[in-house]
Design an enzyme around this catalytic site. Structure first.
Site, short mmCIF file in Angstrom:
data_model
loop_
_atom_site.label_atom_id
_atom_site.label_comp_id
_atom_site.label_asym_id
_atom_site.label_seq_id
_atom_site.Cartn_x
_atom_site.Cartn_y
_atom_site.Cartn_z
N HIS A 487 -15.64 -11.21 20.19
CA HIS A 487 -16.54 -12.38 20.02
C HIS A 487 -17.63 -12.13 18.99
O HIS A 487 -18.30 -13.06 18.56
CB HIS A 487 -17.10 -12.83 21.39
CG HIS A 487 -18.30 -12.06 21.87
ND1 HIS A 487 -18.22 -11.10 22.86
CD2 HIS A 487 -19.61 -12.13 21.51
CE1 HIS A 487 -19.44 -10.61 23.06
NE2 HIS A 487 -20.30 -11.22 22.26
N ASP A 549 -11.80 -9.15 25.22
CA ASP A 549 -12.83 -9.32 24.18
C ASP A 549 -12.94 -8.01 23.38
O ASP A 549 -13.89 -7.25 23.55
CB ASP A 549 -14.15 -9.68 24.88
CG ASP A 549 -15.26 -9.99 23.88
OD1 ASP A 549 -14.94 -10.18 22.69
OD2 ASP A 549 -16.43 -10.03 24.32
N SER A 643 -23.59 -6.55 22.36
CA SER A 643 -22.13 -6.79 22.43
C SER A 643 -21.35 -5.90 21.47
O SER A 643 -21.81 -5.61 20.36
CB SER A 643 -21.84 -8.25 22.06
OG SER A 643 -21.95 -9.02 23.22
C1 4AZ Z 1 -24.73 -10.98 24.68
O1 4AZ Z 1 -25.15 -12.12 24.53
C2 4AZ Z 1 -24.75 -10.42 26.02
N1 4AZ Z 1 -26.02 -8.73 30.52
C3 4AZ Z 1 -24.23 -9.19 26.24
C4 4AZ Z 1 -24.25 -8.63 27.47
C5 4AZ Z 1 -24.79 -9.29 28.50
C6 4AZ Z 1 -25.36 -10.52 28.34
C7 4AZ Z 1 -25.31 -11.07 27.07
C8 4AZ Z 1 -24.79 -8.65 29.86
O2 4AZ Z 1 -24.31 -10.32 23.75
#
Ligand code: 4AZ
Length: 696
Positions: A487, A549, A643
């Site tokens: 993503h 993902d 992420s």
């Molecule tokens: C994000 O938006 C995201 N708490 C990544 C991980 C989490 C929440 C959001 C997990 O990249």
């Protein structure tokens, strides 16, 4: 007295002499007027002719003639063409007269005549004779056995004749009797050979003309050596009138040879000769055998080169002889600048060698091949690369290790090839060392929600940066690949059509990958900025649910591995809940602020069911390809910007850091009874290995 009288009476009483020709295969002959008494003064001759191949067999059923001394008066005379076979008279045999009795008379040929004669008076009445004749077959096979006409091999009698046949391999001569062989086309082209009469040592065939040709290249001289004993039909006075051997060699002729005296050795001085062997239609003789050899002009003796040898080693070499020059182990033949294992030279017609003897040079393995991310050292002095020299490969430790785990020692073999005891001609490779940071964690660094990571503690972490801002994390695999979240690599999608099109992807030129990074926005002296070359999204990735993902980014060049840049290892199995993992990233902190530098948290893996249930309340699905981590009370969590970043654990088994997951999603950050959701790397590992080619 009586004899004369008969003749004188015959002169006066004209005797009626009849001749009867009989040509049937059988018949009956009776005296005139039989069975009445025969008339006097009668003479009848029966000429019996049967076809060739038959004889006439005659036997009497009845015989009653006047008896007289030596059958002077009445008689029956049986004759062939040339001889009187029998003369009969009387009724029973006496000393001077003969009756046929039970005996049959057989003609020698196909003709028999029988003459009946009565004189002028008969003192008594005699009833004469009744005889039968038949044609009987001649068994020529039995009767001819010793004669000239005998069949050479097999004889077959049939009624009225016979024919001859020959053993396998022979043909019947036009004389229909002898068996000859077809032996007019024997060509010998080898330098040595043996020639003998057909069937030797059994007797040779009759009526045959055998021709043996020996044809060799010009420059050879053929010598014939006959065996000591030969046996060819001859004649005491005339030279070889029947069977003989003649030899033609160019304009020269040798022979004829026959009898039992061997011609011995004949030096023909020719490269092309003909041996003619003639046999007539008779005689049983053992034949002959010879060996032939051919030699040419002598070539000078050759000396083997230094560190080499010459084979075969002979006292003399003549035309067509070849010698092979080869070198001792570890040496190669050098001729006209070309190296080889052997070199062949040949003695030519004019007595010179086709080439000079080459020299032997020591085998040279030449400069050893380079090993990527490795180097080599010479174990033998003066950096020698010749036979038996030794080299040693190393990898750029501690960042690269040798795969497979071998010594890396190579020796120059006798063939001039670098060879190792472990891998043969193959080279090992230097593969990046994974999951072994140069720095260890100090407990002091712990802070409540998260903590600043020590620089270099997660040397695999990659920052994905676009327009000067970090937007995602990733992990280095090998030295050319970064694994991140799928993503991270596409624009926001219209959720009505959640299918990923290539136009949805962010372009490789729009972002950079930075390794060796520590500080969030400020430059690090250890950083390496690299360009993505290609993006690979996991094929089953579902943007709408974040299933699978995960994505791979291929770098346009290799990362330079060092204390701050080093790949992470693959997971080597699944992990239990409560396993402690470390998640790192430059993502937002709870006050929506970016941290100054890389942050990390240490949290336990969450039981899958617990996580699933936590999210079920929010109508969010946690699928099998996801793993969750975090504490129930919340607090420590990944957040926006983290992420794609690594979730790692230290393997008890290997002592290395392994990548269990990549940061994927969650409901908010650090909330109670919520967990961070990560893509499970173990499930996509086969795909990762296949795409990247990274094995460790
Ligand atoms: C994000 O938006 C995201 N708490 C990544 C991980 C989490 C929440 C959001 C997990 O990249």
């Amino acid at each position: 007295m009586r004899y004369l009288l008969v003749w004188s009476l015959c002169a006066f009483h004209l005797i009626k002499a009849d001749t009867i020709e009989l040509t049937d295969m059988f018949g009956e002959i009776q005296s005139p007027k039989y069975p009445d008494s025969y008339p006097s003064d009668s003479e009848v001759t029966w000429n019996i002719s049967v076809p060739d191949g038959f004889r006439v067999k005659l036997y009497f059923m009845h015989f009653d003639l006047e008896s007289s001394y030596l059958c002077e008066y009445d008689y029956v005379k049986v004759e062939s063409e040339e001889q009187v076979l029998a003369t009969f008279c009387g009724r029973e045999a006496t000393d001077t007269e003969q009756t046929p009795g039970q005996e049959a008379i057989v003609s020698p040929g196909s003709y028999m005549s029988l003459t009946f004669r009565s004189d002028f008076s008969n003192e008594e009445r005699f009833t004469g004779f009744d005889a039968h004749y038949t044609a009987v077959d001649i068994d020529e096979c039995l009767e001819n056995s010793d004669e000239e006409l005998a069949c050479d091999h097999h004889c077959h009698n049939y009624i009225g004749g016979y024919y001859c046949s020959c053993r396998f391999g022979y043909i019947l001569h036009s004389d229909n009797r002898t068996c000859k062989v077809e032996c007019s086309d024997n060509l010998f082209t080898q330098r040595n050979g043996v020639i003998n009469s057909p069937d030797f040592p059994n007797s040779y065939p009759k009526s045959s003309d055998c021709l043996y040709r020996i044809e060799l290249e010009e420059g050879f001289f053929i010598t014939l050596q006959f065996e000591d004993s030969i046996d060819i039909e001859d004649h005491p006075e005339v030279t070889c009138p029947y069977d003989y051997i003649k030899i033609k060699a160019g304009l020269q002729e040798f022979g004829p040879f026959c009898g039992e005296r061997s011609p011995g050795c004949i030096e023909t001085q020719s490269n092309s000769i003909q041996i003619l062997f003639h046999s007539d239609n008779s005689g049983e003789n053992g034949g002959w055998k010879l060996t032939y050899t051919a030699i040419g002009d002598l070539c000078p003796l050759v000396e083997p080169p230094l560190n080499g040898k010459i084979e075969p080693s002979q006292a003399t070499y003549t035309f067509k002889d070849q010698v092979v020059v080869s070198c001792s182990t570890g040496y190669k033949v050098l001729k006209d600048g070309v190296e080889s294992e052997t070199f062949q030279i040949e003695c030519m017609k004019d007595g010179t060698w086709s080439n000079k003897v080459p020299i032997c040079i020591i085998a040279d393995c030449k400069t050893p091949p380079k090993l990527d991310h490795g180097f080599l050292s010479f174990s033998t002095p003066r950096n020698l690369t010749t036979y038996q020299s030794e080299i040693q490969y190393f990898c750029q430790q501690p960042y690269y290790q040798m795969v497979p785990n071998v010594t890396g020692t190579y020796t120059c073999d006798a063939k001039g090839i670098w060879r190792s005891a472990e891998l043969g001609m193959r080279l090992p490779s230097c593969q990046p060392v994974c999951g072994k940071p140069m720095f260890s964690r100090s407990l002091l660094a712990r802070i409540a929600n998260g903590r600043y990571a020590q620089k270099g503690i997660s040397p695999w972490i990659a920052m994905l940066k676009r327009n000067g801002r970090p937007f995602c994390g990733g992990s280095l695999l090998g030295n050319r690949w970064v694994v991140t979240a799928a993503h991270c690599l596409h624009h926001e999608l219209d959720l009505e059509s959640p299918v990923l099109r290539s136009s949805d992807m962010i372009s490789t030129s729009s972002f950079k990958i930075i390794l060796g990074k520590h500080r969030t926005l400020r430059e690090d002296d250890t950083e390496q900025q690299l360009s993505p070359q290609k993006i690979f999204i996991y094929p089953s990735y579902k943007p709408s649910t974040f299933q699978y993902d995960i994505a791979l980014v291929e770098l346009s060049e290799e990362a330079r591995l060092n204390d701050y840049v080093m790949p992470v290892c693959f997971p080597d199995g699944s992990y239990q809940k409560d396993t402690m993992v470390i998640v790192s990233g430059w993502g937002k902190q709870f006050l929506q602020r970016l941290p100054d530098a890389l942050m990390e948290i240490e949290i336990p893996l969450t039981d899958h069911t617990v996580c699933k249930e936590a999210y079920a309340k929010l109508q969010k699905v946690v699928t099998a390809d996801m793993i969750c981590a975090g504490e129930k009370q919340g607090g420590k969590d990944a957040c926006s910007g983290d992420s794609g970043g690594p979730m790692v654990t230290l393997s008890n088994r290997t002592g290395r850091w392994e990548l269990l997951g990549t940061v994927s999603w969650g409901d908010g950050c650090g909330l109670n009874d919520r967990y961070g959701v990560y893509s499970n790397v173990l499930l996509t590992l086969p795909w990762i290995k296949q795409v990247t080619g990274v094995e460790y």
